[in-house]
Enzyme design. Structure first.
Site, PDB file in Angstrom:
ATOM      1  N   HIS A   4       0.793  -1.219   0.000  1.00 56.77           N
ATOM      2  CA  HIS A   4       0.000   0.000   0.000  1.00 56.77           C
ATOM      3  C   HIS A   4       0.833   1.280   0.000  1.00 56.77           C
ATOM      4  O   HIS A   4       0.258   2.375  -0.098  1.00 56.77           O
ATOM      5  CB  HIS A   4      -0.937   0.006   1.210  1.00 56.77           C
ATOM      6  CG  HIS A   4      -1.872  -1.154   1.230  1.00 56.77           C
ATOM      7  ND1 HIS A   4      -1.575  -2.326   1.898  1.00 56.77           N
ATOM      8  CD2 HIS A   4      -3.075  -1.358   0.640  1.00 56.77           C
ATOM      9  CE1 HIS A   4      -2.569  -3.193   1.735  1.00 56.77           C
ATOM     10  NE2 HIS A   4      -3.488  -2.634   0.984  1.00 56.77           N
ATOM     11  N   ILE A  88      -1.198  12.040  14.849  1.00 60.73           N
ATOM     12  CA  ILE A  88      -1.665  13.384  15.181  1.00 60.73           C
ATOM     13  C   ILE A  88      -3.039  13.565  14.540  1.00 60.73           C
ATOM     14  O   ILE A  88      -3.202  13.404  13.336  1.00 60.73           O
ATOM     15  CB  ILE A  88      -0.677  14.481  14.714  1.00 60.73           C
ATOM     16  CG1 ILE A  88      -0.228  14.245  13.267  1.00 60.73           C
ATOM     17  CG2 ILE A  88       0.525  14.532  15.639  1.00 60.73           C
ATOM     18  CD1 ILE A  88       0.670  15.340  12.734  1.00 60.73           C
ATOM     19  N   MET A 180     -10.703   7.354  16.197  1.00 62.15           N
ATOM     20  CA  MET A 180     -10.969   6.111  15.483  1.00 62.15           C
ATOM     21  C   MET A 180      -9.725   5.291  15.118  1.00 62.15           C
ATOM     22  O   MET A 180      -9.846   4.320  14.379  1.00 62.15           O
ATOM     23  CB  MET A 180     -11.756   6.404  14.200  1.00 62.15           C
ATOM     24  CG  MET A 180     -13.076   7.112  14.447  1.00 62.15           C
ATOM     25  SD  MET A 180     -14.109   7.299  12.969  1.00 62.15           S
ATOM     26  CE  MET A 180     -14.728   5.621  12.795  1.00 62.15           C
ATOM     27  N   GLU A 181      -8.541   5.630  15.648  1.00 65.28           N
ATOM     28  CA  GLU A 181      -7.338   4.956  15.162  1.00 65.28           C
ATOM     29  C   GLU A 181      -6.349   4.458  16.222  1.00 65.28           C
ATOM     30  O   GLU A 181      -5.632   3.482  15.993  1.00 65.28           O
ATOM     31  CB  GLU A 181      -6.563   5.882  14.197  1.00 65.28           C
ATOM     32  CG  GLU A 181      -7.208   6.088  12.847  1.00 65.28           C
ATOM     33  CD  GLU A 181      -8.260   7.188  12.837  1.00 65.28           C
ATOM     34  OE1 GLU A 181      -9.176   7.116  12.000  1.00 65.28           O
ATOM     35  OE2 GLU A 181      -8.166   8.103  13.682  1.00 65.28           O
ATOM     36  N   SER A 203     -11.555  18.927  18.762  1.00 64.34           N
ATOM     37  CA  SER A 203     -12.197  19.727  17.724  1.00 64.34           C
ATOM     38  C   SER A 203     -13.709  19.857  17.928  1.00 64.34           C
ATOM     39  O   SER A 203     -14.345  20.708  17.304  1.00 64.34           O
ATOM     40  CB  SER A 203     -11.931  19.121  16.342  1.00 64.34           C
ATOM     41  OG  SER A 203     -12.425  17.789  16.272  1.00 64.34           O
ATOM     42  N   ASP A 204     -14.262  18.999  18.776  1.00 70.42           N
ATOM     43  CA  ASP A 204     -15.711  19.000  19.018  1.00 70.42           C
ATOM     44  C   ASP A 204     -15.977  18.693  20.485  1.00 70.42           C
ATOM     45  O   ASP A 204     -15.286  17.855  21.083  1.00 70.42           O
ATOM     46  CB  ASP A 204     -16.406  17.925  18.181  1.00 70.42           C
ATOM     47  CG  ASP A 204     -16.165  18.093  16.692  1.00 70.42           C
ATOM     48  OD1 ASP A 204     -17.035  18.684  16.029  1.00 70.42           O
ATOM     49  OD2 ASP A 204     -15.118  17.639  16.198  1.00 70.42           O
TER      50      ASP A 204
END
Length: 235
Positions: A4, A88, A180-181, A203-204
């Site tokens: 990939h 990040i 999510m990671e 951010s939220d």
């Protein structure tokens, strides 16, 4: 060259910064690295190598979610002999104890994902950061007079969900935010004996619906990017 990533052996540095977004990787390379070279763009996932304060550093995207970062981080660690990956990214706060623009240095990632179980036979649902990168980030933040918050976070496979309540696993492990990671990155690093850290910008604020606007987001992320780069030169 891996399945990939089309970079040649030796094109990728020992330390890699890994945002989720390919365009953010491009932004970092063009605005923070000296003499950046585009070394892979397979599937539109950009990887660059350049110099920061004399140290060779690579930056490249992970894509979104556990399966995607699971692939890219594994190939970086195994095919390109990367020693350290610093993720990040951004996150949503479960709690109003956090504020917009807060920077989190992740201690542990909790997840319902079966990734670690089926990939590496790790049964834990709480995966810690790996190696010394976490501590280096803490020390670097102090040197830069930046406040960071060490915390557990929830790594979720779900972006949209019917039930708005904080998921049980996040409550159980006192996770202040969700992304999510990180869980897959930490699991891969643990299996392979590598270093892995995650720095997140809030951010939220999920309970209140507050969020960083598009115009504010780039300046906010610049602080996190600088912290990651200043930490990377010490690794």
């Amino acid at each position: 060259m891996s399945v990939h990533i089309s970079a040649k052996k030796g094109d990728i540095a020992k330390v890699v910064l890994q945002p989720g977004d390919p365009l953010r990787a491009k932004y970092i390379a063009e605005n923070f690295l000296q003499n950046p070279r585009l070394i892979s763009q397979t599937r539109g996932i950009y990887y660059y190598t350049g110099e920061y304060q004399g140290k060779t550093i690579s930056v490249g995207a992970s894509g979104m979610g556990i399966p995607s970062i699971g692939i890219y981080s594994y190939e970086l660690f195994t095919e390109y002999e990367v020693d350290t990956i610093i993720r990040i990214g951004t996150c949503g706060a479960y709690s109003t104890d956090l504020q917009l623009f807060d920077i989190l240095n992740v201690e542990n990632a909790a997840s319902e994902s079966t990734y670690a179980q089926y990939a590496w036979e790790m049964e834990e649902e709480l995966m810690p950061h790996q190696g010394n990168a976490f501590q280096v980030i803490n020390e670097t933040a102090k040197d830069l007079s930046l406040k960071t918050i060490a915390t557990n976070i929830h790594t979720s496979d779900i972006f949209y969900r019917k039930n708005p309540a904080v998921p049980e696993i996040a409550e159980k492990h006192h996770c202040l935010a969700v992304e999510m990671e990180a869980f897959a990155l930490f699991a891969n690093a643990r299996h392979l004996g590598k270093n892995a850290a995650t720095i997140l910008t809030v951010s939220d604020i999920i309970p209140t619906g507050e969020f960083i606007s598009a115009d504010e987001r780039q300046n906010a992320l610049n602080v996190m990017i600088k912290l990651a780069l200043e930490s990377a030169i010490k690794l």
